[in-house]
Enzyme design. Structure first.
Site, PDB file in Angstrom:
ATOM      1  N   ARG A  22       0.887  -1.162   0.073  1.00  0.00           N
ATOM      2  CA  ARG A  22      -0.220   0.177  -0.171  1.00  0.00           C
ATOM      3  C   ARG A  22       0.954   1.219   0.117  1.00  0.00           C
ATOM      4  NH1 ARG A  22      -2.786  -3.176   3.375  1.00  0.00           N
ATOM      5  NH2 ARG A  22      -4.772  -4.346   2.525  1.00  0.00           N
ATOM      6  N   LYS A  27       3.549  11.931 -11.868  1.00  0.00           N
ATOM      7  CA  LYS A  27       2.888  10.928 -12.968  1.00  0.00           C
ATOM      8  C   LYS A  27       3.549   9.499 -13.008  1.00  0.00           C
ATOM      9  CE  LYS A  27       0.232  13.817 -15.934  1.00  0.00           C
ATOM     10  NZ  LYS A  27      -0.145  14.093 -17.308  1.00  0.00           N
ATOM     11  N   GLU A  32      12.223  18.492 -25.216  1.00  0.00           N
ATOM     12  CA  GLU A  32      11.473  18.803 -24.123  1.00  0.00           C
ATOM     13  C   GLU A  32      11.867  19.959 -23.318  1.00  0.00           C
ATOM     14  OE1 GLU A  32       8.637  17.232 -23.640  1.00  0.00           O
ATOM     15  OE2 GLU A  32       8.689  15.303 -24.632  1.00  0.00           O
ATOM     16  N   LYS A  84       8.461  23.274 -14.823  1.00  0.00           N
ATOM     17  CA  LYS A  84       7.614  22.226 -14.679  1.00  0.00           C
ATOM     18  C   LYS A  84       6.992  22.040 -13.287  1.00  0.00           C
ATOM     19  CE  LYS A  84       6.081  17.547 -15.645  1.00  0.00           C
ATOM     20  NZ  LYS A  84       6.146  16.277 -16.157  1.00  0.00           N
ATOM     21  N   GLU A 121      -3.770  18.171 -13.338  1.00  0.00           N
ATOM     22  CA  GLU A 121      -4.289  18.495 -14.898  1.00  0.00           C
ATOM     23  C   GLU A 121      -5.593  18.536 -15.014  1.00  0.00           C
ATOM     24  OE1 GLU A 121      -1.892  16.126 -17.755  1.00  0.00           O
ATOM     25  OE2 GLU A 121      -2.923  17.055 -19.556  1.00  0.00           O
ATOM     26  N   ARG A 127      -1.747  22.740 -16.527  1.00  0.00           N
ATOM     27  CA  ARG A 127      -0.963  21.661 -16.715  1.00  0.00           C
ATOM     28  C   ARG A 127      -0.784  21.244 -18.294  1.00  0.00           C
ATOM     29  NH1 ARG A 127       0.851  16.734 -12.647  1.00  0.00           N
ATOM     30  NH2 ARG A 127       2.633  15.851 -14.164  1.00  0.00           N
ATOM     31  N   ASN A 130       1.804  20.044 -23.109  1.00  0.00           N
ATOM     32  CA  ASN A 130       1.403  19.407 -24.263  1.00  0.00           C
ATOM     33  C   ASN A 130       1.651  20.003 -25.350  1.00  0.00           C
ATOM     34  OD1 ASN A 130       0.754  17.178 -22.776  1.00  0.00           O
ATOM     35  ND2 ASN A 130      -1.567  17.978 -22.475  1.00  0.00           N
ATOM     36  N   HIS A 161       2.510  18.473 -28.502  1.00  0.00           N
ATOM     37  CA  HIS A 161       2.388  16.951 -28.304  1.00  0.00           C
ATOM     38  C   HIS A 161       1.196  16.353 -28.892  1.00  0.00           C
ATOM     39  CE1 HIS A 161       5.495  17.202 -25.476  1.00  0.00           C
ATOM     40  NE2 HIS A 161       5.255  16.059 -25.009  1.00  0.00           N
ATOM     41  N   HIS A 202       2.101  13.068 -31.201  1.00  0.00           N
ATOM     42  CA  HIS A 202       1.501  11.926 -30.988  1.00  0.00           C
ATOM     43  C   HIS A 202       0.804  11.257 -32.179  1.00  0.00           C
ATOM     44  CE1 HIS A 202       0.891  12.905 -26.302  1.00  0.00           C
ATOM     45  NE2 HIS A 202       1.709  12.235 -26.568  1.00  0.00           N
ATOM     46  N   HIS A 237       9.740   9.741 -29.268  1.00  0.00           N
ATOM     47  CA  HIS A 237       8.908  10.525 -28.853  1.00  0.00           C
ATOM     48  C   HIS A 237       9.275  12.279 -28.961  1.00  0.00           C
ATOM     49  CE1 HIS A 237       5.884  12.628 -26.337  1.00  0.00           C
ATOM     50  NE2 HIS A 237       6.634  13.133 -25.509  1.00  0.00           N
TER      51      HIS A 237
HETATM   52  P1  NAD Z   1      13.633   4.933 -21.795  1.00  0.00           P
HETATM   53  O1  NAD Z   1      13.475   5.148 -20.308  1.00  0.00           O
HETATM   54  O2  NAD Z   1      13.280   4.051 -22.568  1.00  0.00           O
HETATM   55  O3  NAD Z   1      15.491   5.402 -21.936  1.00  0.00           O
HETATM   56  C1  NAD Z   1      15.794   5.507 -23.457  1.00  0.00           C
HETATM   57  C2  NAD Z   1      16.882   4.376 -23.718  1.00  0.00           C
HETATM   58  O4  NAD Z   1      18.190   4.896 -23.076  1.00  0.00           O
HETATM   59  C3  NAD Z   1      16.823   3.077 -23.162  1.00  0.00           C
HETATM   60  O5  NAD Z   1      17.213   2.199 -23.870  1.00  0.00           O
HETATM   61  C4  NAD Z   1      17.588   3.195 -21.750  1.00  0.00           C
HETATM   62  O6  NAD Z   1      18.051   1.835 -21.224  1.00  0.00           O
HETATM   63  C5  NAD Z   1      18.784   4.121 -22.160  1.00  0.00           C
HETATM   64  N1  NAD Z   1      19.510   4.852 -21.233  1.00  0.00           N
HETATM   65  C6  NAD Z   1      18.920   5.577 -20.179  1.00  0.00           C
HETATM   66  N2  NAD Z   1      19.772   6.289 -19.494  1.00  0.00           N
HETATM   67  C7  NAD Z   1      21.031   5.933 -20.049  1.00  0.00           C
HETATM   68  C8  NAD Z   1      22.288   6.473 -19.846  1.00  0.00           C
HETATM   69  N3  NAD Z   1      22.524   7.403 -19.000  1.00  0.00           N
HETATM   70  N4  NAD Z   1      23.068   5.887 -20.806  1.00  0.00           N
HETATM   71  C9  NAD Z   1      22.850   5.341 -21.750  1.00  0.00           C
HETATM   72  N5  NAD Z   1      21.581   4.622 -22.094  1.00  0.00           N
HETATM   73  C10 NAD Z   1      20.781   5.224 -21.280  1.00  0.00           C
HETATM   74  O7  NAD Z   1      13.164   6.277 -22.335  1.00  0.00           O
HETATM   75  P2  NAD Z   1      12.740   7.710 -21.757  1.00  0.00           P
HETATM   76  O8  NAD Z   1      12.770   8.653 -23.072  1.00  0.00           O
HETATM   77  O9  NAD Z   1      13.788   8.416 -20.498  1.00  0.00           O
HETATM   78  O10 NAD Z   1      11.458   7.757 -21.202  1.00  0.00           O
HETATM   79  C11 NAD Z   1      10.280   7.691 -22.086  1.00  0.00           C
HETATM   80  C12 NAD Z   1       9.159   7.347 -21.015  1.00  0.00           C
HETATM   81  O11 NAD Z   1       8.947   8.245 -20.287  1.00  0.00           O
HETATM   82  C13 NAD Z   1       7.837   6.957 -21.868  1.00  0.00           C
HETATM   83  O12 NAD Z   1       7.274   5.643 -21.355  1.00  0.00           O
HETATM   84  C14 NAD Z   1       7.050   8.160 -21.444  1.00  0.00           C
HETATM   85  O13 NAD Z   1       5.560   7.532 -21.487  1.00  0.00           O
HETATM   86  C15 NAD Z   1       7.532   8.301 -20.025  1.00  0.00           C
HETATM   87  N6  NAD Z   1       7.140   9.819 -19.602  1.00  0.00           N
HETATM   88  C16 NAD Z   1       6.539   9.911 -18.578  1.00  0.00           C
HETATM   89  C17 NAD Z   1       6.139  11.188 -17.983  1.00  0.00           C
HETATM   90  C18 NAD Z   1       5.722  11.381 -16.893  1.00  0.00           C
HETATM   91  O14 NAD Z   1       5.218  12.829 -16.421  1.00  0.00           O
HETATM   92  N7  NAD Z   1       5.757  10.530 -15.779  1.00  0.00           N
HETATM   93  C19 NAD Z   1       6.641  12.387 -18.945  1.00  0.00           C
HETATM   94  C20 NAD Z   1       7.294  11.907 -20.103  1.00  0.00           C
HETATM   95  C21 NAD Z   1       7.554  10.880 -20.481  1.00  0.00           C
HETATM   96 ZN    ZN Z   2       6.868  14.777 -24.193  1.00  0.00          ZN
END
Ligand code: NAD
Ligand code: ZN
Length: 367
Positions: free
Chosen positions: A122, A144, A186, A228, A238, A242, A246, A249, A253, A267
């Site tokens: 929990r 999030k 971003e 942010k 949101e 917030r 986007n 975005h 998307h 992305h």
């Molecule tokens: P990711 O976590 O997949 O990382 C991208 C790649 O880089 C992966 O292959 C990872 O293994 C590698 N990697 C990470 N750090 C590294 C480092 N220091 N050196 C070498 N390789 C490294 O992708 P991301 O772009 O970080 O995140 C994308 C995700 O984030 C999506 O699922 C998206 O939905 C989510 N997201 C969430 C929010 C939120 O508010 N929670 C906002 C934006 C995106």
């Molecule tokens: Zn984004």
């Protein structure tokens, strides 16, 4: 020097620590919140290879024992099966409510681990150690958390705030250049939303940012997180403001969907192009000048991102298909489309009355 950004949310707040070399200092940062001298690290295979040892050494300096769960890298990890196996592994290692979980990785690890922490017994406390630029400026801030379901992305999740965020710019040195640029999309977004002087900083430092200069990145991460944090603290769940986050975005998307979320288009790459489209559409509506739209586009290009849909990876993209995807995006309500548009650089706003026919005509000129 180290920078710190405070995220204030209703009844509580937490700090984002931003500097080079923080992984080695993580023990000192985390120790004050521990009830037992141990932590549980969740990470992915890529990150484990290059940064897990440094983090564990940093924890060991304060005699903090570290358990670890190493997951496959990639978006597919944000699923029910991995959620379950992560919880099982943590429980087998003896994790309980008093323990702290550390998410060491990009947005995938951060999103999954934040959800795991919210569910296990929990709710346990968790710390974000974002290792991608996208995670440092976006996903680790705001609380999030989610996994994907068969129906769509990020549909199963919680709002769950971490105890702290530790953003070390040294870890970004190992990031593949495409991932770095995706994160820069971003970053420039925050300038375009409401901060002209930050946009100017990015224009002046584009080369350093592209070369992953830790100093330039630390400053970019600080301002992005402040931005942010401010937007999120005004609208944690949101309901209004917030949505500005986007910017670009809904276009992005649609591009990602048209590409079937394939690996050709990241992305952030879609967002770079999507923001340029939002600016050009704002110009087409007479909201901002051609000069402003051109300047925004130049800034995005300077970060090594693509702004022309016709040259964007994963294409070709077709106007009717893009419009259909935009209508299905969650921002479409009662036939009218909501888009983030701009009256200039740093002057974005939420437009709820976008005319779909007019938008289609615009998309035809883009594709
Ligand atoms: P990711 O976590 O997949 O990382 C991208 C790649 O880089 C992966 O292959 C990872 O293994 C590698 N990697 C990470 N750090 C590294 C480092 N220091 N050196 C070498 N390789 C490294 O992708 P991301 O772009 O970080 O995140 C994308 C995700 O984030 C999506 O699922 C998206 O939905 C989510 N997201 C969430 C929010 C939120 O508010 N929670 C906002 C934006 C995106
Ligand atoms: Zn984004």
């Amino acid at each position: 020097g180290a920078k710190r950004v405070n995220v204030a949310l209703g009844d509580r707040s937490y700090d984002i620590h931003i500097a080079s070399g923080l992984l080695s200092l993580a023990g000192g940062l985390i120790k004050p919140i521990l009830k037992q001298q141990r932590v549980f690290i969740v990470t992915d295979e890529n990150v484990a290879k290059v940064h897990l040892g440094t983090l564990k050494a940093g924890l060991a300096t304060q005699n903090i024992e570290a358990f670890e769960v190493v997951l496959p890298a990639g978006e597919a990890t944000k699923c029910f099966a991995v959620l379950e196996s992560t919880i099982d592994q943590l429980m087998a290692q003896g994790a309980d409510r008093n323990d702290v979980v550390i998410a060491l990785g990009g947005g995938v690890i951060g999103d999954l681990t934040g959800l795991v922490a919210g569910l296990l017994k929990r709710g346990m406390r968790f710390v974000q150690v974002p290792t991608t630029l996208l995670a440092q400026v976006d996903s680790s801030v705001g609380g999030k958390t989610a996994i994907n379901s068969k129906i769509g992305k990020n549909l199963v999740g919680l709002f769950n705030q971490p105890e702290m965020v530790i953003a070390d710019q040294d870890v970004l040195q190992t990031l593949p250049v495409r991932e770095l640029r995706a994160g820069l999309a971003e970053v420039i977004k925050y300038g375009l939303i409401d901060d002209l002087s930050f946009f100017e900083y990015i224009e002046l430092n584009a080369e350093k940012l592209n070369a992953a200069s830790p100093e330039a990145l630390a400053e970019a991460v600080r301002v992005s997180c402040e931005s942010k944090a401010r937007i999120v603290s005004e609208d944690e769940t949101e309901r209004g403001k917030r949505a500005l986050l986007n910017l670009g975005h809904t276009f992005a998307h649609a591009l990602e969907r048209a590409n079937g979320f394939g690996p050709a288009l990241l992305h952030g790459e879609a967002v770079g192009c999507g923001m340029a489209m939002a600016m050009r559409y704002s110009q087409a509506l007479g909201l901002c000048s051609g000069q402003e739209a051109d300047r925004a586009e130049k800034g995005i290009l300077a970060l090594g991102l693509e702004t022309d849909v016709r040259k964007l990876a994963g294409g070709p993209y077709e106007a009717n298909a893009l419009l259909e995807h935009m209508m299905h995006d969650k921002k479409a309500e009662q036939g009218k489309l909501t888009l983030i548009l701009a009256k200039g650089i740093g002057q974005s706003y939420i437009e709820k009355q976008v005319d779909v026919e007019h938008l289609l005509a615009f998309l035809k000129t883009e594709t």
